[in-house]
Design an enzyme around this catalytic site. Structure first.
Site, short mmCIF file in Angstrom:
data_model
loop_
_atom_site.label_atom_id
_atom_site.label_comp_id
_atom_site.label_asym_id
_atom_site.label_seq_id
_atom_site.Cartn_x
_atom_site.Cartn_y
_atom_site.Cartn_z
N CYS A 104 -30.93 20.07 -15.49
CA CYS A 104 -32.16 19.28 -15.38
C CYS A 104 -32.34 18.96 -13.91
CB CYS A 104 -32.05 18.00 -16.21
SG CYS A 104 -33.43 16.84 -15.99
N CYS B 69 -39.20 21.89 -13.58
CA CYS B 69 -38.79 21.12 -14.75
C CYS B 69 -38.21 22.09 -15.76
CB CYS B 69 -39.99 20.39 -15.33
SG CYS B 69 -39.68 19.52 -16.88
#
Length: 274
Positions: free
Chosen positions: A194, A80
């Protein structure tokens, strides 16, 4: 030589705020086919990309402790970008004996790949406003022109598999980035900052064209994980590649995402109290 206190058959923990880290898990399973994995989706507390650093750091610390205590992981991949930016240094300080691998927008590989010197970077707002990203960006000053776009809501739309929102947001954010193409002054490289974004490459491609190169972090993260385990003598030699899915929210959402996006099937997700 292996550490006798860390059996090589113990799993690797992979952690994300939701389902985006499944893109990294795909790369890890390809590079490390004999390893076992525990994938933790903190979707009961998502989205991280629109929360503050303190909240994200607290959740990351809680999940790391859970994975160590409940599942005995031998390494942790923070799949992440937002959690890496907010918490990776604290994680390494708290767990000095645990190999910890994070992700960050792949600006350096993008500089090497670009021919026009114009690079778009799409990521969550928290990632782009983090000190870690600012330092990376500043270190490459003068090497390329970076068109940086915070993509509020896009990771959440991917979590929900909301195709209409994904299309609308993708079009708007790539329009904000600038003109894509291979001519001088045009953006020829797009950094997917991302871990959710590799799942919508077809949609992103509609708005920037076939000539633009996409850069993400899955394969480099997998190779770094392999290097660290090899150095510690902890590569599994005869594992079955099993994956356990764990969710802090509704397990059905993680099951659906895994069925849609994982390259190989896994068992159904289970809830976690972390």
């Amino acid at each position: 030589m292996s550490d006798p206190g860390v059996p090589s058959g113990r799993p690797i923990g992979v952690f994300d705020s939701g389902v985006g880290g499944l893109s990294v898990l795909n790369a890890l399973r390809e590079a490390l086919p004999q390893e076992r994995f525990v994938y933790f989706a903190d979707n009961g507390h998502a989205p991280y990309g629109e929360r503050g650093d303190t909240y994200v750091a607290q959740r990351t610390a809680t999940v790391a402790r859970y994975l160590r205590e409940r599942h005995g992981i031998k390494a942790l991949v923070v799949a992440c970008n937002t959690a890496t930016a907010a918490a990776i240094h604290a994680l390494r300080e708290e767990h000095p004996d645990l190999p910890v691998v994070g992700v960050e927008p792949a600006l350096k590989p993008a500089v090497a790949a670009s021919r026009t010197g114009h690079i778009a970077v799409i990521a969550t707002r928290v990632t782009l406003e983090s000190r870690k990203f600012e330092a990376l960006h500043a270190s490459l000053a003068g090497q390329a022109a970076f068109h940086v776009v915070p993509c509020d809501g896009l990771a959440g739309a991917i979590e929900r598999a909301d195709d209409a929102a994904i299309a609308r947001l993708s079009e708007g954010y790539l329009r904000d980035a600038g003109r894509f193409g291979s001519a001088p002054g045009e953006i020829d490289t797009l950094v997917l900052g991302c871990t959710h974004y590799p799942f919508i490459t077809a949609e992103l491609r509609r708005h920037c064209g076939e000539a633009v190169r996409f850069i993400d972090t899955g394969a480099p993260v997998a190779q770094q994980t392999r290097r660290l385990l090899a150095q510690a003598g902890q590569l599994a030699s005869d594992g079955d590649g099993a994956v356990m899915l764990v969710s802090s929210g509704e397990p059905g959402a993680l099951d659906a995402a895994a069925a849609r996006w994982l390259a190989r099937p896994v068992a159904d997700a289970v809830p976690a109290a972390a």
